[in-house]
Structure formats: C-alpha cells, structure tokens
Design an enzyme around this catalytic site. Sequence first.
Site, mmCIF file in Angstrom:
data_model
loop_
_atom_site.group_PDB
_atom_site.id
_atom_site.type_symbol
_atom_site.label_atom_id
_atom_site.label_comp_id
_atom_site.label_asym_id
_atom_site.label_seq_id
_atom_site.Cartn_x
_atom_site.Cartn_y
_atom_site.Cartn_z
ATOM 1 N N ASP A 119 0.802 -1.227 0.000
ATOM 2 C CA ASP A 119 0.000 0.000 0.000
ATOM 3 C C ASP A 119 0.839 1.283 0.000
ATOM 4 O OD1 ASP A 119 1.010 -0.288 2.543
ATOM 5 O OD2 ASP A 119 -0.911 -0.296 3.580
ATOM 6 N N HIS A 120 2.114 1.186 0.372
ATOM 7 C CA HIS A 120 2.933 2.398 0.498
ATOM 8 C C HIS A 120 3.676 2.760 -0.791
ATOM 9 C CE1 HIS A 120 2.263 2.023 4.804
ATOM 10 N NE2 HIS A 120 3.035 3.068 5.064
ATOM 11 N N ARG A 179 9.437 2.684 11.166
ATOM 12 C CA ARG A 179 10.490 2.276 10.229
ATOM 13 C C ARG A 179 11.792 1.989 10.976
ATOM 14 N NH1 ARG A 179 10.027 8.217 7.518
ATOM 15 N NH2 ARG A 179 7.893 7.481 7.639
#
Length: 641
Positions: free
Chosen positions: A62-63, A532
């Site tokens: 999705d990113h 992240r």
Amino acid sequence: MNLTSQLIHAHLVSGDMTPGSEISLRIDQTLSQDATGTLSYLQFEAIGVPRVQTQLSVSYVDHNMLQGDFRNADDHVYLQDVAAKYGLHYSRPGNGICHQVHLERYAVPGTTLLGTDSHTPTCGGMGVLAIGAGGLDVALAMAGSAYNMRMPKVLGVELHGRLQRGVTAKDVIFEVLRRLTVKGGVGRVLEYYGPGVSHLDVPERATITNMGAELGATTSIFPSDERTAAYLERQQRLDAFTPLAAADGATYDEHMRIDLDTLEPLIAQPSSPDNICPISEVLGIPVNQVAVGSCTNSSYSDLMTIAEILKGRTVHQRVNLVVSPGSRQVLQMVARNGALADLIAAGARILESACGPCAGMGQVPSFDAVSVRSFNRNFPGRSGDPNNRVYLASPAACAAAALAGEIADPRLVAVEPVGLPDAYVIDDTGVLPPAEDPAQIEIRRGPNIKPLPSRGDLEETLAGEVLLKLDDNISTDHILPAGPTVLPLRSNVPAIAEYLFRYVDPTFVERVKAAGGGFVVGGHNYGQGSSREHAALCPMFFGVKAIIAKSFARIHHANLMNYAVLPLTLVDEDDYDRFGPKDHLEIPDVRQRLLDGAEHIPVHNRTQQCVIETYLPLTDRERQIVLAGGLLRFAGKEFTT
Ligand code: MIC
Ligand code: SF4
C-alpha cells in the site's frame, strides 16, 4: 479488570502486569506493509522457520505504489513470493491501506495483532489489542516468539454525550492530542469507555485509535459491543464477534473525561499533530490543496461524507482536491452508488486505494502552499517539501476547505452523519491465499533487495564525537524521510542510509562516514512517529554507537535496542546542555557494565571534561540482545539451539 488488562492477561506468556515491568505476549495475528515488510521478511527468512506460526499473517502492499522504475515492483514480487511460500495472505497493490483492509476483513475482537506499522492500533477500534512494532519484532512473532514490551499504564478515556453535526471522531482524537501532546501517550494504552462510546460506529472508533499513534501510545482500544456486531455483520463476518468490555467497577491507572457534545471542530496546524486549535481561530487561511484519505479517514463513511458535501458543487479554483479511498471495498462501493461520480463532477482527482500523499508518494503541493489533509501526520517535509504548511482536519472540514478555497467551518456545510451501509461489498479477490504447495515457490529477489547489514558484538568501549545535537520530538521522518526518491530504497540499507538526516543536516552522512561513527544527542520523545526500523538500522550501519536523549518514543527505542545502538536516557535532563557539537565522548567498559547488570552508564565528555550520567534499564533478555550486537544475532542463537 479493564479491557486492556483482560486482553493482556489472556495473552500473557510471562512477566508481571505491573506498569513498567517487561511482559511477553502471545501474538495471534500480524500485518505488514511493503515499506517495512521487505526487511521484516528478510529477517524472517534469516530466522529460518518454514511457516508462519500465527493464526493469520497478512502482507499488504500500500505504500510504495509509485513505480518510477523496477525497484518498488520488485519488492512487491518478493513479498508475493514470500507470502505464498511461508503461509501468509498477500494483499495486492490496489487492494487498499493495510489498516483499513485489516479492519474490514480480518480483525477479530479479543485477539492480539502486531504490525510493522505505527498505525496498527487502528484495529483497536474493534476491540483488538493492536500494537505497532519494528519489522524484526514482527518477524519473530511470525516465527512463533512472544512479543516483549513493558506493561503499559492504562488511561481510561470516559466518553459522554454525542457529537454535534459537523464535529467528528477526528475532533475527539484532536482533543486528546491537545490535552496530552505527542509524547503524552508514551507508556500508556488509551482505553475508551462510557456512555458516549455507543454513539460511535467502528470506522469512527478506528479513526480515534489510529491517531492514538500520534500520542506515542502503545495502543488504543474500544470495547466490542453491538456497534461492533453491526459492523461485522455488514462485512459478513458476524462469526468473528465476541462482546468485550471493562468489567463493572474496573479501574484505570489514569483517567480523562470527554463530553462529546461540547466539542467543536478542531484542526492541527503545521507542523505537529498536537498543534491543535479550534478551526474557528484559523478561518479564512487560503488553501491550495486538500487531500482526503490515509488510514485515519478513508472509510466508506468518510468518503460518503465528502461526496455528499461536494455533490452538485465545484471545488474552488485555487484548490487541488485529491481523494484516496482506503480500500478497494470503499472504492467499489462509491463507484456503484454514484458517489464517485459526484466527487469527479465536483473536481476531485481520484487516486488509487493506497497511502499515497500521506507517505509523500506524489501530490507534493506547490512551493510554500497550504495543504489541508484528513491524514494523521504533518511533520516538516512529510508532504515531500519542507516549505509546505500542512494542516490536519476531518473529512468534513476538508470538504469545507475544498469548496471555500480557505479554511472554513465544516458546520456550515455538514450533512447528516453517514452511518454504516446496509451491507459492504464483499470481494476478497484482492487478497491471495498462501500457496498450496510451498515447496514449488521460488522466491524472486530483484537486484535492489540487498542482504541486511549487521554489527558485531557490542564493543568494550564506545568512543566518538557528537555528530548532531537535536531538539525535542524528532520524528523518524526527520531521521530518515519517506517519499518517492527514498521509499524505493527500503530493501537496500546501504543505499537508503545515504538519506540519513538529509533534511535536518545535509552534511550528516559525509561527516558520519568520515568519522566512522559517533553519537547523536536528542531532546524529548526522540524517534516519534513511524515504526520504520531503517531509522535505527542506518545509524548502526554508519557506526553510530548510541543516541543520548532526554526521552525516547516507544517503537524507536525498541528498534534501537534491536540493532544494538544504545538508547541512553539522560538522568538529569539539564545535562543536555553539557554536550556541544563535535565534543569527543567516551563510554568506557560498557560491555562489562552491562554484564554486571548496571543500569547507569556514565558518558565521559572528554572535550568538556565532565561525566554525564545516563540510564539504560534492561531486562536480562535485552541485555543479551545488546551484548550480542542486536536481536537478530541473539534470536539466531535462540532459534538454532
Ligand atoms: C508512516 O505513516 O510514517 C508510515 C510510512 O506508514 C510508517 C511506516 C514506514 O515508515 O514504512 C509508520 O507509520 O510506521
Ligand atoms: Fe499509510 Fe499514511 Fe497510514 Fe502511514 S499514516 S500507514 S503512510 S496512510
């Protein structure tokens, strides 16, 4: 017990439930997304377990959806193969944002969910104990290990009354952010309860739990009640329903009350999600871009709200309006019922179902522009340009701004609240099940997918210079930005490391390379925001030995530990002033100290000729992880013995 304690208790593998003590939790489900997933699966492969051990693991794409060259697409191919081989479901590009799709199709009240994304708590809107973590922690959970964390305090948020027209769930979480700030949730779970809860539908609850991430909270959770059943029934998943709530007379470590009917529309001003004020204080500011979408506000109800407001009207000529539906389900529904046509007719630019501009993937506004977004983060530079001024607001306030060309009061255009549809469109063909014959799957790895760097055992003495001294609330977007140039490098640590602190100090990488490592000094809440792990891995890659800060955000603290970059907290925060740029620091005998169980680590500032006390409280397990040079090396031993 309150609901949080009930769910922790039901999943407790070890530890005692006193706030601050280490606990291990059994993880029922995991989710990942493509920007953090490749590292997580490389780590999972390194662990060497043939199949995921969870009840359900889903790998979402999705990113990294802009495919300017082969690299993002290669990552997607790798993720698809890994999922097929190791027993995961794979949500294809276009199927939607991980948190939205997981809520729609997979979340089960009463379970634990660990995700490689900081907004994993979204599913807390459905009574899931849903926690964001670094990719390595999620890899271990997929391999069957328990998840280790500190027992949080439980902050009970008691809701009364109901929202007035034009005031939305987004304003509820804005109110919490206004009161607590971006560091007010650290070490806490926010548990919502009280009579006001029954007036909020699951998608509204999910907006609130989603943005609990911006408080730094471990997670946020709502009870599972008749509204949850109504949502699940419309998703044809009523069998997943279990009623869950705090016991009568349950207690909370801390408490807050919100009267929903007294709230007014709020807005987060640039450049922090807690820079909240009533919209009425900023009316009339000219707006150049409006963006509706993101895992906070892209549900069917959100899109219908803006479609109904915009129907028959035209977006102001100053404004670029972009809309990203949260999932293929949402997109199909608005396509079928005509709302999509209303949006297009009003002048909206329709993007695909993905994170899109929220992760800086396209739609960077013009220089110095004002952008009003229904998203959750407005850290400097996150829109793709540090000069943009990004405001965060509800979808209704976004629609009002799009029509007026300036920040406007959503109550003037508000429509009847859009509740749940009678039924959601059910089409799971965007999700591929695991392969029936995993042995047949050859994992394809593009040339940009590089092996993970690791460090050796923790050294006897750590030494080097202060490379960077930073203020409070440094986010992982500051440490390692996202956006179309950087995100394709998520599977290639040596390449992405070149962007470390790029927008904070463009000379950083050159200097850290020349020095062969060193130290970074930070203020409060260092590493807030995303999960992240690159923001810990890249400093490790360049030889940064420790981050010395007034306090740390939870996920980033864990990530630093996982890569044996010591997160040292100043005992006396005034000592922050005793570090100057380029000061030469030394931490002698650090190995021995840790072996001896010391919790205080003195940092010798050779330049200022002083010794500064820092604090590194470690459980036995964490001590072994750090000494071994990180979690993967430690776990490697655990899984091979
Ligand atoms: C974000 O919203 O910052 C992200 C991009 O979703 C991150 C994950 C990442 O950096 O890949 C997050 O929230 O954890
Ligand atoms: Fe995607 Fe934005 Fe949500 Fe992060 S916050 S998961 S980038 S939509």
